[in-house]
Design an enzyme around this catalytic site. Structure first.
Site, PDB file in Angstrom:
ATOM      1  N   GLU A 167      57.191  32.736  68.447  1.00 19.49           N
ATOM      2  CA  GLU A 167      57.035  31.537  69.285  1.00 19.49           C
ATOM      3  C   GLU A 167      56.647  30.414  68.327  1.00 19.49           C
ATOM      4  O   GLU A 167      55.517  30.348  67.866  1.00 19.49           O
ATOM      5  CB  GLU A 167      55.968  31.805  70.342  1.00 19.49           C
ATOM      6  CG  GLU A 167      56.128  30.922  71.554  1.00 19.49           C
ATOM      7  CD  GLU A 167      55.242  29.722  71.493  1.00 19.49           C
ATOM      8  OE1 GLU A 167      55.615  28.786  70.749  1.00 19.49           O
ATOM      9  OE2 GLU A 167      54.206  29.709  72.154  1.00 19.49           O
ATOM     10  N   CYS A 221      52.091  24.007  72.149  1.00 20.87           N
ATOM     11  CA  CYS A 221      53.472  24.276  71.733  1.00 20.87           C
ATOM     12  C   CYS A 221      54.472  23.700  72.727  1.00 20.87           C
ATOM     13  O   CYS A 221      55.398  22.995  72.346  1.00 20.87           O
ATOM     14  CB  CYS A 221      53.706  25.759  71.486  1.00 20.87           C
ATOM     15  SG  CYS A 221      52.798  26.851  72.559  1.00 20.87           S
ATOM     16  N   GLU A 261      57.816  17.090  65.296  1.00 22.62           N
ATOM     17  CA  GLU A 261      56.768  17.504  66.231  1.00 22.62           C
ATOM     18  C   GLU A 261      55.438  16.870  65.817  1.00 22.62           C
ATOM     19  O   GLU A 261      54.930  17.148  64.741  1.00 22.62           O
ATOM     20  CB  GLU A 261      56.641  19.034  66.210  1.00 22.62           C
ATOM     21  CG  GLU A 261      55.621  19.535  67.197  1.00 22.62           C
ATOM     22  CD  GLU A 261      55.438  21.053  67.157  1.00 22.62           C
ATOM     23  OE1 GLU A 261      55.487  21.645  66.066  1.00 22.62           O
ATOM     24  OE2 GLU A 261      55.229  21.637  68.230  1.00 22.62           O
TER      25      GLU A 261
HETATM   26  O1  TXE Z   1      50.637  27.002  61.222  1.00 25.85           O
HETATM   27  P1  TXE Z   1      51.075  28.221  60.355  1.00 25.85           P
HETATM   28  P2  TXE Z   1      49.470  25.944  60.938  1.00 25.85           P
HETATM   29  C1  TXE Z   1      52.816  23.812  64.231  1.00 25.85           C
HETATM   30  C2  TXE Z   1      52.248  22.420  64.230  1.00 25.85           C
HETATM   31  C3  TXE Z   1      51.398  22.402  63.000  1.00 25.85           C
HETATM   32  C4  TXE Z   1      52.104  23.360  62.091  1.00 25.85           C
HETATM   33  C5  TXE Z   1      51.233  24.007  61.059  1.00 25.85           C
HETATM   34  O2  TXE Z   1      53.305  21.484  64.109  1.00 25.85           O
HETATM   35  O3  TXE Z   1      51.339  21.128  62.396  1.00 25.85           O
HETATM   36  O4  TXE Z   1      52.650  24.326  62.949  1.00 25.85           O
HETATM   37  O5  TXE Z   1      50.115  24.673  61.658  1.00 25.85           O
HETATM   38  C6  TXE Z   1      49.444  32.614  59.400  1.00 25.85           C
HETATM   39  N1  TXE Z   1      52.991  35.329  56.908  1.00 25.85           N
HETATM   40  N2  TXE Z   1      52.132  24.680  65.125  1.00 25.85           N
HETATM   41  O6  TXE Z   1      49.298  25.616  59.498  1.00 25.85           O
HETATM   42  O7  TXE Z   1      50.958  27.908  58.913  1.00 25.85           O
HETATM   43  C7  TXE Z   1      48.285  31.664  59.340  1.00 25.85           C
HETATM   44  O8  TXE Z   1      47.242  32.217  58.578  1.00 25.85           O
HETATM   45  C8  TXE Z   1      52.331  35.601  58.037  1.00 25.85           C
HETATM   46  C9  TXE Z   1      52.866  25.090  66.280  1.00 25.85           C
HETATM   47  O9  TXE Z   1      48.288  26.459  61.653  1.00 25.85           O
HETATM   48  O10 TXE Z   1      52.382  28.677  60.851  1.00 25.85           O
HETATM   49  C10 TXE Z   1      47.974  31.456  60.818  1.00 25.85           C
HETATM   50  O11 TXE Z   1      47.227  32.549  61.320  1.00 25.85           O
HETATM   51  N3  TXE Z   1      51.402  34.791  58.562  1.00 25.85           N
HETATM   52  C11 TXE Z   1      52.262  26.250  66.935  1.00 25.85           C
HETATM   53  C12 TXE Z   1      49.366  31.482  61.461  1.00 25.85           C
HETATM   54  O12 TXE Z   1      50.224  32.122  60.501  1.00 25.85           O
HETATM   55  C13 TXE Z   1      51.130  33.651  57.924  1.00 25.85           C
HETATM   56  C14 TXE Z   1      50.784  26.325  66.959  1.00 25.85           C
HETATM   57  C15 TXE Z   1      49.925  30.109  61.812  1.00 25.85           C
HETATM   58  O13 TXE Z   1      49.950  29.318  60.639  1.00 25.85           O
HETATM   59  C16 TXE Z   1      51.786  33.306  56.721  1.00 25.85           C
HETATM   60  C17 TXE Z   1      50.176  25.885  65.743  1.00 25.85           C
HETATM   61  C18 TXE Z   1      52.770  34.205  56.222  1.00 25.85           C
HETATM   62  N4  TXE Z   1      53.471  33.942  55.117  1.00 25.85           N
HETATM   63  C19 TXE Z   1      50.858  25.070  64.886  1.00 25.85           C
HETATM   64  N5  TXE Z   1      51.327  32.114  56.338  1.00 25.85           N
HETATM   65  C20 TXE Z   1      52.800  26.605  68.289  1.00 25.85           C
HETATM   66  N6  TXE Z   1      54.033  27.076  68.380  1.00 25.85           N
HETATM   67  O14 TXE Z   1      52.098  26.537  69.251  1.00 25.85           O
HETATM   68  C21 TXE Z   1      50.410  31.719  57.258  1.00 25.85           C
HETATM   69  N7  TXE Z   1      50.283  32.655  58.203  1.00 25.85           N
END
Ligand code: TXE
Length: 469
Positions: free
Chosen positions: A243, A277, A375
Site C-alpha cells: 500500500e 495515504c 504527493e
Molecule cells: O516512508 P518509507 P517514509 C510517503 C509520503 C512520505 C514518504 C516517505 O509521501 O513523504 O512516503 O515517508 C521502512 N526495506 N508515505 O520515509 O521510507 C521504514 O523503516 C523495507 C506514504 O516514512 O517508505 C518504515 O518503517 N523496509 C505512506 C517504512 O519502511 C524499509 C505513509 C516506511 O518508510 C526499507 C507514509 C527497505 N529497504 C509515507 N527502507 C502511505 N501510503 O500511507 C525503509 N523501510
C-alpha cells in the site's frame, strides 16, 4: 490526566540507550526507542517461525477468541495509547485522530475475529470433487509508516494472525514507541511469540523484507521503498501486499451545493493534517461552482483549530517530522512562483511550534505544477478549475498512482458513471477516504498491489490449498 509513563516504561530503551523520540508539537523528548540490530531481528524471526505451527493448530475459533481478547486489552488501555500516540505522532486526541485511531484498532481486531473464510467447492460433478482451502502463509513481516502507525499495524497484523500466521512488526523509525506499546498490550492476550515487534531503522526493515524465513510482507509506505521490497522478494519469494503513496483526485461537478459538502471535502483532504495515504490531494472543481467551493473550504479552515494535540480543543496538529514539513513548504513555495493564489495559510505557523504548517488552500493552479503532480502528504490542497468534465477525468487519471478518488455532485447516477472511469482502487461518491473493515482497500498503478480488509484481506495472508478427490 491519564499518564503514559507506564506504557513508556514497558517499551522504552534503558536510559542512555536507544534513539530519542521527539514530540513533534513541542520538540520535547518523550522517550528512547530501542534500536534492534539485524542479529536481534533474525532471532525474533526464528522465534516467530518456531511459534507458528502451534498458533495455526489452535484453529479459527481459538484464534478469533484471542483477537477479541486482544481488542479488550486495547479498549482497557485506550486512553493511554491515544495519549502516547498523540505525543509521538502529533495528531490531536480529538477529531478523527488519536482516540479515533485507537478505536479503529479495536474495531479491526473484532471484525477480523468475526470473519469466516470457508473452504469453497470448486467442482462437484460426480467425477471430480475439488475444494479450495486456505492455510496460513507462515511468518508475516509487517512494515509500517508514521502517519497512522497503530491503525495500519493492526490492518496488517489482525488478518495475518487470524489466518494462523505469526507476525514480526517493524514500526516506522519516526513512531516506534506507540507501536511497541500497542504490541505489548496486544500480547497480554496472545500466546508468546505469535506477535513480535522489532524497532529499528531502515536496515532492519530491509532485512525483514529480504529474510529467507519471511513468507509474506505487508508494507505501507513510500513507492520508492515499495520498489525495493519488490526487488528483495526476488530473493525470498515473499508474497507482497503493498500500500504505497497516492495522489487522490476529487472532482466536483456542476450543480453541487458547496456549503453542503464543505465539511466532508475538508476532512477528506485534511484528516490527520493531510498525512493520510488516501486523502484528497488534488481537487478539480467546475468553473460554475469554483468560487463557492473555495470560499466554503476557507470558512471551514478558519473554524478548525490547530495546535498541540493534548489540548482537547484542537483537531489539527503538526507535521510529524521535519522531512515532511520541508516537502510541504517546498511545494507551496513552488506553487507561489507559478502564480497560484494562496487562499488560506501559505507559510509555516511557527507561532504554534517548529513543525506546524497551517491549512493552505491553493487556488488558480494547474496540472504540471509540483503541488498538483507530487504527493504533498500534508495540509496544502491545490484546487484546479475545469470547464469540461472530460478534462477533469483525464487529469485525475494522468498520474502514475491510483489509491483513491472521489466524485462530488447532486446526481448520484452521473457521479457513479464518472467514478467508473477513475483509475484508482477506490472511488467514493460525495465523500473521500472512509475505510471499512469489511470493504477491500488497495491501490493500482504506482500505489501498489494487493488488498486489505474483509474476506479478500484474509485471502491475502493465506495460501490456497486444493484438495482434489
Ligand atoms: O516512508 P518509507 P517514509 C510517503 C509520503 C512520505 C514518504 C516517505 O509521501 O513523504 O512516503 O515517508 C521502512 N526495506 N508515505 O520515509 O521510507 C521504514 O523503516 C523495507 C506514504 O516514512 O517508505 C518504515 O518503517 N523496509 C505512506 C517504512 O519502511 C524499509 C505513509 C516506511 O518508510 C526499507 C507514509 C527497505 N529497504 C509515507 N527502507 C502511505 N501510503 O500511507 C525503509 N523501510
Amino acid at each position: 490526566m491519564t499518564d503514559v509513563r507506564d506504557l513508556l516504561d514497558r517499551v522504552s530503551a534503558p536510559d542512555g540507550d536507544g534513539r530519542p523520540i521527539h514530540d513533534p508539537a513541542t520538540g520535547e523528548v518523550i522517550g528512547n526507542a530501542p534500536e534492534a540490530t539485524v542479529a536481534e531481528l533474525d532471532a525474533a524471526i526464528a522465534r516467530a517461525r518456531a511459534a507458528q505451527p502451534a498458533w495455526e493448530a489452535l484453529g479459527h475459533e481459538a484464534r478469533s477468541a484471542a483477537l477479541n481478547a486482544a481488542a479488550d486489552a486495547v479498549d482497557a488501555r485506550a486512553e493511554e495509547l491515544a495519549r502516547l500516540l498523540s505525543r509521538e505522532q502529533g495528531k490531536p486526541l480529538n477529531g478523527p485522530n488519536a482516540r479515533f485511531e485507537v478505536g479503529a484498532c479495536s474495531a479491526w481486531l473484532r471484525t477480523n475475529a468475526a470473519l469466516r473464510l470457508e473452504p469453497e467447492v470448486l467442482v462437484d460433478d460426480g467425477e471430480t470433487h475439488a475444494e479450495l482451502h486456505y492455510r496460513a502463509v507462515g511468518v508475516v513481516g509487517a512494515i509500517g509508516p508514521w502517519n497512522w502507525p497503530l491503525m495500519i499495524a493492526v490492518w496488517q497484523l489482525a488478518p495475518a494472525l487470524r489466518m494462523g500466521n505469526t507476525v514480526v512488526v517493524k514500526p516506522s523509525e519516526y513512531t516506534p514507541l506507540s507501536v511497541l506499546a500497542l504490541v505489548d498490550v496486544l500480547n497480554e492476550a496472545l500466546p508468546a511469540d505469535a506477535l513480535i515487534a522489532v524497532s529499528g531503522g531502515r536496515d532492519v526493515g530491509a532485512r525483514l523484507a529480504s529474510h529467507p524465513d519471511i513468507d509474506k510482507v505487508m508494507f505501507t509506505g513510500s513507492t520508492a521503498t515499495g520498489r525495493r521490497i519488490i526487488e528483495s522478494s526476488a530473493g525470498n519469494l515473499a508474497r507482497l501486499t503493498l500500500e504505497l503513496g497516492g495522489n487522490d483526485a476529487g472532482i466536483v461537478l456542476p450543480g453541487t451545493d458547496a456549503t453542503a459538502i464543505a465539511q466532508d471535502l475538508f476532512w477528506g483532504a485534511f484528516i490527520n493534517t493531510g498525512q493520510t495515504c488516501a486523502a484528497l490531494k488534488r481537487l478539480y472543481v467546475h468553473d460554475s461552482v469554483y468560487d463557492e467551493v473555495v470560499e466554503a473550504l476557507a470558512e471551514v479552515a478558519k473554524a478548525t483549530p490547530m495546535g498541540n494535540g493534548l489540548d482537547e480543543d484542537n483537531v489539527l496538529g503538526p507535521l510529524q517530522n521535519r522531512q515532511q514539513f520541508d516537502i510541504v513548504n517546498r511545494l507551496v513555495e513552488d506553487a507561489k512562483t507559478h502564480g497560484a493564489r494562496i487562499v488560506t495559510g501559505g507559510s509555516p505557523a511557527t507561532e504554534l511550534g517548529e513543525l506546524f504548517y497551517p491549512i493552505t488552500l491553493v487556488a488558480d493552479i494547474a496540472d504540471g505544477v509540483a503541488l498538483v503532480d507530487e504527493e504533498q502528504f500534508g495540509p496544502a490542497l491545490p484546487i484546479i478549475r475545469y470547464t469540461d468534465v472530460e478534462d477533469a477525468i483525464a487529469s485525475a487519471n494522468r498520474l502514475d498512482v491510483g489509491l483513491g478518488g472521489s466524485v462530488w455532485g447532486p446526481d448520484r447516477d452521473e457521479a457513479r458513471r464518472i467514478a467508473a472511469r477513475i483509475e484508482s482502487g477506490t472511488v467514493w461518491i460525495n465523500s473521500h477516504g472512509g475505510v471499512h473493515p469489511m470493504i477491500p482497500f488497495g491501490g493500482v498503478k504506482g500505489s501498489g498491489y494487493g488488498v486489505e480488509f474483509g474476506v479478500e484481506g484474509l485471502k491475502a495472508v493465506a495460501v490456497p490449498r486444493v484438495i482434489n478427490g
